[in-house]
Design a protein around this motif. Structure first.
Motif, short mmCIF file in Angstrom:
data_model
loop_
_atom_site.label_atom_id
_atom_site.label_comp_id
_atom_site.label_asym_id
_atom_site.label_seq_id
_atom_site.Cartn_x
_atom_site.Cartn_y
_atom_site.Cartn_z
N ALA A 1 0.83 -1.21 0.00
CA ALA A 1 0.00 0.00 0.00
C ALA A 1 0.87 1.26 0.00
O ALA A 1 0.59 2.21 -0.74
CB ALA A 1 -0.93 0.00 1.21
N LEU A 2 1.92 1.29 0.82
CA LEU A 2 2.82 2.44 0.85
C LEU A 2 3.49 2.64 -0.50
O LEU A 2 3.58 3.76 -1.01
CB LEU A 2 3.88 2.26 1.94
N GLN A 3 3.96 1.55 -1.09
CA GLN A 3 4.66 1.62 -2.37
C GLN A 3 3.74 2.17 -3.47
O GLN A 3 4.11 3.10 -4.18
CB GLN A 3 5.15 0.23 -2.75
N TYR A 4 2.55 1.62 -3.59
CA TYR A 4 1.68 2.04 -4.68
C TYR A 4 1.02 3.39 -4.43
O TYR A 4 0.81 4.16 -5.37
CB TYR A 4 0.64 0.96 -4.99
N TYR A 5 0.71 3.71 -3.17
CA TYR A 5 0.20 5.05 -2.89
C TYR A 5 1.28 6.08 -3.24
O TYR A 5 0.99 7.09 -3.89
CB TYR A 5 -0.22 5.23 -1.42
N GLY A 6 2.51 5.84 -2.80
CA GLY A 6 3.60 6.77 -3.07
C GLY A 6 3.80 7.00 -4.56
O GLY A 6 3.94 8.14 -5.02
#
Length: 87
Positions: free
Chosen positions: A8-13
């Motif tokens: 989630a952090l990777q794709y949100y970023g």
């Protein structure tokens, strides 16, 4: 670390950075550009989290520490400072 959180952090970023870059490229005015920099800030924070929580992504974490500083300057310049940039 929870793989779902890391994903989630990777794709949100990544998504937030792409959207912010699109908004800046559209040159929709000072205020809108300032809010795009706020979006860049959230992207950098997410990618810092991902970079330092995932053992193989530390380089992205350090890169986004630098990007966070740059993006905070953008927020200052476009949303907080009353000084008009030179044309």
């Amino acid at each position: 670390m929870n793989p779902t959180l890391l994903t989630a952090l990777q794709y949100y970023g990544a998504g937030a950075a792409a959207l912010a870059a699109l908004i800046v490229s559209l040159n929709l005015g000072r205020r809108v550009t300032g809010w795009a920099f706020v979006l860049f800030v959230t992207s950098s924070i997410a990618l810092i989290g991902w970079g330092f929580l995932d053992k193989d992504s530390e380089g992205i974490g350090w890169q986004n520490v630098a990007m966070l500083a740059i993006n905070v300057v953008g927020v200052w310049r476009y949303l907080i400072s009353k000084h008009e940039p030179a044309s």
